[in-house]
Motif scaffolding. Structure first.
Motif, PDB file in Angstrom:
ATOM      1  N   LEU A 148       0.820  -1.202   0.000  1.00 15.95           N
ATOM      2  CA  LEU A 148       0.000   0.000   0.000  1.00 15.95           C
ATOM      3  C   LEU A 148       0.861   1.261   0.000  1.00 15.95           C
ATOM      4  O   LEU A 148       0.486   2.273  -0.598  1.00 15.95           O
ATOM      5  N   GLN A 149       2.021   1.189   0.637  1.00 13.92           N
ATOM      6  CA  GLN A 149       2.843   2.377   0.815  1.00 13.92           C
ATOM      7  C   GLN A 149       3.863   2.595  -0.303  1.00 13.92           C
ATOM      8  O   GLN A 149       3.995   3.703  -0.835  1.00 13.92           O
ATOM      9  N   ALA A 150       4.601   1.532  -0.647  1.00 14.95           N
ATOM     10  CA  ALA A 150       5.742   1.688  -1.554  1.00 14.95           C
ATOM     11  C   ALA A 150       5.390   2.210  -2.948  1.00 14.95           C
ATOM     12  O   ALA A 150       6.087   3.095  -3.465  1.00 14.95           O
ATOM     13  N   PRO A 151       4.341   1.694  -3.618  1.00 18.56           N
ATOM     14  CA  PRO A 151       4.104   2.120  -5.001  1.00 18.56           C
ATOM     15  C   PRO A 151       3.822   3.607  -5.163  1.00 18.56           C
ATOM     16  O   PRO A 151       4.148   4.196  -6.201  1.00 18.56           O
ATOM     17  N   THR A 152       3.198   4.218  -4.151  1.00 27.75           N
ATOM     18  CA  THR A 152       2.803   5.621  -4.277  1.00 27.75           C
ATOM     19  C   THR A 152       3.734   6.573  -3.538  1.00 27.75           C
ATOM     20  O   THR A 152       3.456   7.771  -3.474  1.00 27.75           O
ATOM     21  N   LEU A 153       4.831   6.069  -2.980  1.00 27.58           N
ATOM     22  CA  LEU A 153       5.694   6.924  -2.175  1.00 27.58           C
ATOM     23  C   LEU A 153       6.286   8.077  -2.971  1.00 27.58           C
ATOM     24  O   LEU A 153       6.291   9.229  -2.514  1.00 27.58           O
ATOM     25  N   SER A 154       6.795   7.786  -4.167  1.00 25.25           N
ATOM     26  CA  SER A 154       7.392   8.865  -4.962  1.00 25.25           C
ATOM     27  C   SER A 154       6.347   9.910  -5.345  1.00 25.25           C
ATOM     28  O   SER A 154       6.613  11.111  -5.326  1.00 25.25           O
TER      29      SER A 154
ATOM     30  N   ALA B 267       6.214  13.815  -4.157  1.00 22.56           N
ATOM     31  CA  ALA B 267       6.195  14.850  -5.194  1.00 22.56           C
ATOM     32  C   ALA B 267       4.965  15.751  -5.083  1.00 22.56           C
ATOM     33  O   ALA B 267       5.076  16.985  -5.174  1.00 22.56           O
ATOM     34  N   LYS B 268       3.783  15.160  -4.865  1.00 23.64           N
ATOM     35  CA  LYS B 268       2.547  15.937  -4.902  1.00 23.64           C
ATOM     36  C   LYS B 268       2.136  16.468  -3.533  1.00 23.64           C
ATOM     37  O   LYS B 268       1.735  17.632  -3.405  1.00 23.64           O
ATOM     38  N   GLU B 269       2.197  15.620  -2.516  1.00 26.97           N
ATOM     39  CA  GLU B 269       1.723  16.029  -1.196  1.00 26.97           C
ATOM     40  C   GLU B 269       2.753  16.849  -0.431  1.00 26.97           C
ATOM     41  O   GLU B 269       2.424  17.827   0.222  1.00 26.97           O
ATOM     42  N   VAL B 270       4.008  16.413  -0.517  1.00 28.45           N
ATOM     43  CA  VAL B 270       5.078  17.072   0.242  1.00 28.45           C
ATOM     44  C   VAL B 270       5.767  18.152  -0.598  1.00 28.45           C
ATOM     45  O   VAL B 270       6.495  18.977  -0.072  1.00 28.45           O
TER      46      VAL B 270
ATOM     47  N   TYR C 103      15.590  15.658  -6.408  1.00 29.40           N
ATOM     48  CA  TYR C 103      16.749  15.392  -5.552  1.00 29.40           C
ATOM     49  C   TYR C 103      16.310  15.001  -4.146  1.00 29.40           C
ATOM     50  O   TYR C 103      16.886  14.095  -3.520  1.00 29.40           O
ATOM     51  N   GLN C 104      15.291  15.675  -3.619  1.00 29.01           N
ATOM     52  CA  GLN C 104      14.797  15.353  -2.284  1.00 29.01           C
ATOM     53  C   GLN C 104      14.149  13.970  -2.253  1.00 29.01           C
ATOM     54  O   GLN C 104      14.272  13.250  -1.265  1.00 29.01           O
TER      55      GLN C 104
ATOM     56  N   MET D   9       8.847   4.441 -12.550  1.00 29.29           N
ATOM     57  CA  MET D   9       7.764   4.034 -13.448  1.00 29.29           C
ATOM     58  C   MET D   9       6.475   4.830 -13.279  1.00 29.29           C
ATOM     59  O   MET D   9       5.896   5.282 -14.285  1.00 29.29           O
ATOM     60  N   PRO D  10       5.974   5.077 -12.034  1.00 27.73           N
ATOM     61  CA  PRO D  10       4.752   5.888 -11.922  1.00 27.73           C
ATOM     62  C   PRO D  10       4.918   7.293 -12.495  1.00 27.73           C
ATOM     63  O   PRO D  10       3.997   7.836 -13.114  1.00 27.73           O
ATOM     64  N   LEU D  11       6.099   7.897 -12.297  1.00 25.91           N
ATOM     65  CA  LEU D  11       6.360   9.238 -12.814  1.00 25.91           C
ATOM     66  C   LEU D  11       6.513   9.211 -14.334  1.00 25.91           C
ATOM     67  O   LEU D  11       6.026  10.099 -15.042  1.00 25.91           O
ATOM     68  N   TYR D  12       7.193   8.181 -14.843  1.00 22.13           N
ATOM     69  CA  TYR D  12       7.428   8.029 -16.281  1.00 22.13           C
ATOM     70  C   TYR D  12       6.114   7.820 -17.026  1.00 22.13           C
ATOM     71  O   TYR D  12       5.850   8.468 -18.053  1.00 22.13           O
ATOM     72  N   LEU D  13       5.257   6.945 -16.511  1.00 22.08           N
ATOM     73  CA  LEU D  13       3.982   6.671 -17.173  1.00 22.08           C
ATOM     74  C   LEU D  13       3.043   7.867 -17.074  1.00 22.08           C
ATOM     75  O   LEU D  13       2.227   8.103 -17.975  1.00 22.08           O
ATOM     76  N   ASN D  14       3.142   8.612 -15.986  1.00 22.53           N
ATOM     77  CA  ASN D  14       2.329   9.823 -15.867  1.00 22.53           C
ATOM     78  C   ASN D  14       2.706  10.841 -16.930  1.00 22.53           C
ATOM     79  O   ASN D  14       1.871  11.647 -17.365  1.00 22.53           O
TER      80      ASN D  14
END
Length: 401
Positions: free
Chosen positions: A31-37, A41-44, A49-50, A238-243
């Motif tokens: 539940l946590q790992a796939p959406t961490l990046s 990026a969006k929430e924080v 680099y961060q 991958m989530p960022l690339y596909l987005n």
């Protein structure tokens, strides 16, 4: 007769509790790992680099804490109590991420909780290995079934993760993960065996094991880091690339992860049964070749149906390595299942450090496509090290028992 039946039933309950606990903790992680990046990026509002720094610091903390806990558990600690503590830390970690959006708090307090949480799974595998050895059951097959629980969790977890995050928000998603850790904690408390080890036996055997002087262990360690780095760069990017290339399919990353995990399950089970016939080395080399095919496909294609089809090779790659790699380390370090399991887990953590740095730097300066070229290079390097590993004769005999 009644006593024997009750003991047999108790053994099945304990074995079942290992499978259920691994599955539930796997769900919490999936539940946590796939959406961490995306969360960072969006929430924080973290920059590339961060994001890379966060992954690296998180991995370093996990390596240090899990290795210290592994040494303690192999010497005198009761693994059941350690796993319970790790689940409590997992609940704290999820609550922190659910209600905070401050980068400095997450990279300090959040990572403190996460470091202890990361030790839960290697301790579960070490405890399962210890229990199956003690009861005379087939270690390789049960390990394959146990690893399959993680893959099953990753069939369900990633699509659910993206669904919860997109429709209900990250707070709901992290609270759901906290609930999973709580359920796992209750199962472990009620059913896990509290196995004690005598300190003198550990102290006698430990000095004989020179981990970093063992040629085969080091080759396997380097190969595992190379494979893990490729996989983690893919998972982070991958989530960022596909987005970027397919913005009309926001749920596609979750579906890709789910398909890959669905392939991993039979791959793990079949691989564990084929070890006596083909050996660890041949199976892992086959898996790495599948990984090479997968990353070549990621480089040359951006079509949705091809990306989904490629997950067959990705699932074989990850599933076989995950199933056989852990047993390989444990057999190369007999009597130190906690350290061996943690060493395998720390390969993943070291991979996260490298992947975080490479992904953040490469994507920010050269774009996402370079990530998959680097991943292909990493997998190719791992194949070289897998080919030069030699198997001690007594390990092969152990696997067949």
């Amino acid at each position: 007769m009644e006593e024997k039946i009750s003991l047999k039933q108790k053994a099945y309950i304990i074995l079942g509790s290992f499978l259920v606990a691994a599955f539930i903790i796997g769900i919490a992680g999936a539940l946590q790992a796939p959406t961490l990046s995306r969360y960072l990026a969006k929430e924080v509002q973290a920059n590339p680099y961060q994001i890379g720094l966060f992954y690296s610091v998180n991995a370093i903390a996990g390596i240090v804490v899990s290795f210290l806990l592994a040494q303690y558990s192999d010497n005198k600690g009761i693994r059941r109590n350690i796993i319970l503590f790790c689940c409590l830390m997992g609940i704290g970690n999820c609550i922190t991420f659910a209600f905070s959006r401050h980068y400095l708090l997450l990279i300090s307090v959040g990572i403190f909780f996460s470091a202890f949480t990361s030790a839960a799974m290697p301790q579960i595998f070490a405890s399962a290995r210890e229990y199956t050895d003690h009861t005379g059951r087939n270690v390789v097959v049960f390990n394959g079934i146990l690893r399959a629980q993680l893959s099953l969790a990753w069939v369900i977890g990633p699509p659910l993760s993206f669904t919860l995050a997109v429709k209900y928000g990250f707070t709901t998603m992290y609270l759901s993960a906290a609930a999973m850790f709580l359920v796992a904690l209750l199962i472990i408390f009620m059913f896990f065996p509290a196995i004690r080890r005598s300190a003198p036996a550990s102290k006698t055997s430990e000095p004989k094991e020179k981990i970093f002087r063992n040629r085969n262990v080091m080759f396997l360690f380097i190969a595992s880091i190379s494979m893990g780095t490729a996989n983690m760069m893919y998972s982070i990017d991958m989530p960022l690339y596909l987005n970027q290339i397919l913005p009309s399919a926001p749920s596609l990353p979750g579906h890709l992860m789910g398909v890959a995990a669905a392939i991993e399950i039979p791959a793990m089970l079949v691989a564990s049964m084929l070890v006596p016939r083909f050996g660890n080395k041949n199976l892992i080399c086959f898996a790495v070749i599948c990984g090479i095919i997968f990353y070549i496909g990621m480089i040359i294609s951006q079509k949705e149906w091809i990306l989904i089809a490629l997950q067959v090779f990705n699932g074989l790659f990850i599933g076989i390595v995950a199933s056989i790699g852990l047993i390989y380390f444990q057999d190369l370090l007999p009597g130190r299942t906690g350290v061996a399991s943690t060493l395998f887990n720390n390969c993943i953590s070291c991979s996260i450090i490298l992947a975080g740095m490479l992904q953040g730097t490469a994507s920010a300066n050269f774009g996402h496509h370079l990530i998959y070229i680097l991943a292909l290079i990493m997998v190719s390097v791992s194949l070289i090290f897998c080919l030069i590993i030699t198997n001690p004769v007594h390990k092969t005999k152990h696997l067949k028992n």
